[in-house]
Design a protein around this motif. Structure first.
Motif, PDB file in Angstrom:
ATOM      1  N   THR A   1       0.747  -1.159  -0.117  1.00 38.01           N
ATOM      2  CA  THR A   1      -0.070   0.008   0.030  1.00 38.01           C
ATOM      3  C   THR A   1       0.850   1.337  -0.015  1.00 38.01           C
ATOM      4  O   THR A   1       1.301   1.538   1.063  1.00 38.01           O
ATOM      5  CB  THR A   1      -1.005   0.011   1.317  1.00 38.01           C
TER       6      THR A   1
ATOM      7  N   THR B   1      -3.199  -1.737   6.945  1.00 36.83           N
ATOM      8  CA  THR B   1      -3.152  -3.007   6.084  1.00 36.83           C
ATOM      9  C   THR B   1      -2.839  -4.160   6.689  1.00 36.83           C
ATOM     10  O   THR B   1      -1.458  -3.991   6.706  1.00 36.83           O
ATOM     11  CB  THR B   1      -2.072  -2.703   4.801  1.00 36.83           C
TER      12      THR B   1
ATOM     13  N   TRP C   1      -6.578   1.205   5.033  1.00 34.61           N
ATOM     14  CA  TRP C   1      -6.537   1.982   3.580  1.00 34.61           C
ATOM     15  C   TRP C   1      -6.930   0.878   2.511  1.00 34.61           C
ATOM     16  O   TRP C   1      -6.508  -0.334   2.825  1.00 34.61           O
ATOM     17  CB  TRP C   1      -4.879   2.355   3.345  1.00 34.61           C
ATOM     18  N   GLN C   2      -7.187   1.411   1.432  1.00 35.12           N
ATOM     19  CA  GLN C   2      -7.615   0.510   0.278  1.00 35.12           C
ATOM     20  C   GLN C   2      -6.241  -0.051  -0.156  1.00 35.12           C
ATOM     21  O   GLN C   2      -5.245   0.427  -0.485  1.00 35.12           O
ATOM     22  CB  GLN C   2      -8.134   1.266  -0.759  1.00 35.12           C
ATOM     23  N   ASN C   3      -6.277  -1.152  -0.530  1.00 30.10           N
ATOM     24  CA  ASN C   3      -5.066  -1.866  -1.250  1.00 30.10           C
ATOM     25  C   ASN C   3      -4.516  -1.414  -2.106  1.00 30.10           C
ATOM     26  O   ASN C   3      -5.206  -1.080  -3.018  1.00 30.10           O
ATOM     27  CB  ASN C   3      -5.522  -3.401  -1.260  1.00 30.10           C
TER      28      ASN C   3
ATOM     29  N   THR D   1      -3.310   1.571  -2.550  1.00 30.30           N
ATOM     30  CA  THR D   1      -3.700   2.980  -2.902  1.00 30.30           C
ATOM     31  C   THR D   1      -2.556   4.051  -2.693  1.00 30.30           C
ATOM     32  O   THR D   1      -1.611   3.531  -1.685  1.00 30.30           O
ATOM     33  CB  THR D   1      -4.916   3.382  -1.989  1.00 30.30           C
TER      34      THR D   1
ATOM     35  N   ASN E   1      -9.843   5.047   1.894  1.00 27.88           N
ATOM     36  CA  ASN E   1      -9.872   4.004   3.166  1.00 27.88           C
ATOM     37  C   ASN E   1     -11.169   3.144   3.186  1.00 27.88           C
ATOM     38  O   ASN E   1     -12.153   3.323   2.086  1.00 27.88           O
ATOM     39  CB  ASN E   1     -10.101   4.755   4.471  1.00 27.88           C
ATOM     40  N   ILE E   2     -11.197   2.128   3.698  1.00 28.36           N
ATOM     41  CA  ILE E   2     -12.010   0.983   3.869  1.00 28.36           C
ATOM     42  C   ILE E   2     -12.636   1.017   5.359  1.00 28.36           C
ATOM     43  O   ILE E   2     -11.973   0.987   6.520  1.00 28.36           O
ATOM     44  CB  ILE E   2     -11.771  -0.416   3.583  1.00 28.36           C
TER      45      ILE E   2
END
Length: 245
Positions: A160, A193, A214-216, A218, A223-224
């Motif tokens: 990430t 992550t 965090w979105q993988n 990114t 974010n998730i």
């Protein structure tokens, strides 16, 4: 010995403040409620929190954190992350009922050690030579045990980019030391992550964040909205489980 590791909670003085579209107090309390409700099934003996408890360093944030942690009625250890205020954190630690040093949580077969990876006013991590020498000395003194090390910054990239640019920049030096002494486990946070990798003899585990992931892959702040933690079974066959809530 089963230890629950959580990281990156990011509380502030204002319980209603929103951080990346997340009310972090709500998600943190949801995690604490989940652990309380499922404590028997989770079968944990202690907790380790690997930093970034507060993002504003306020006494109120740490007080609220320790009050919530003491609801669990289990021993726990906390170390500081790059966002934490060590002075405010330490002051509130002294009043916490169930806080314990790592050596009080350790077992006859496992030694649990910490190392400081913080650089003042920086997001990235670095371990200076004096800290590394102190860690090596502690490892030698516990040569009859399996060794687990906890720190804030992740020593290897997690894929990430937004956090891999501010990881432990001399992670290779730490890993070389751990290879030399056959350290079995490194637990950290910071990356938002989750990651579990095996490198030679070492299991390197990055706990998911409590506040959000965090979105993988990114490069941007995307974010998730999920909370998670790891549970590590410290036995002859080391085992790591990741939970999301």
């Amino acid at each position: 010995m089963r230890i629950l590791q959580m990281s990156d909670i990011s509380l502030a003085a204002d319980k209603n403040e929103i951080f990346f579209d997340v009310n972090v107090y709500q998600v943190f309390n949801k995690v604490i409620d989940y652990i309380c409700k499922n404590q028997k099934q989770l079968n944990i003996d202690a907790l380790v929190v690997t930093g970034n408890i507060s993002r504003d360093g306020s006494s109120e944030a740490y007080q609220n954190f320790y009050n919530a942690m003491d609801r669990l009625a289990l021993p726990y250890f906390t170390l500081a992350g790059n966002q934490d205020n060590k002075i405010s954190m330490r002051q509130q630690t002294l009043a916490a009922k169930n806080w314990r040093s790592l050596d009080k949580i350790a077992t006859d077969k496992w030694a649990f050690l910490e190392i400081n990876s913080l650089v003042r006013n920086e997001d990235f991590g670095f371990i200076d030579n004096s800290e590394l020498a102190e860690l090596e000395d502690k490892i030698r003194k516990n040569s009859d045990k399996d060794i687990a090390i906890f720190l804030h910054h992740h020593p290897l990239p997690v894929g990430t980019p937004i956090v891999d640019i501010c990881n432990l920049i001399n992670g290779d030096t730490l890993l070389k030391l751990c290879d030399d002494y056959t350290v079995r486990y490194i637990g950290c946070g910071h990356a938002h992550t989750p990651s579990i990798v095996k490198r030679n003899n070492i299991s390197i585990s990055v706990s998911p964040a409590i506040c959000f992931q965090w979105q993988n892959g990114t490069h941007q702040a995307a974010n998730i909205k999920s909370s998670g933690f790891n549970i590590i079974s410290f036995s002859d066959n080391l085992h790591i489980e990741t939970y999301f809530i």
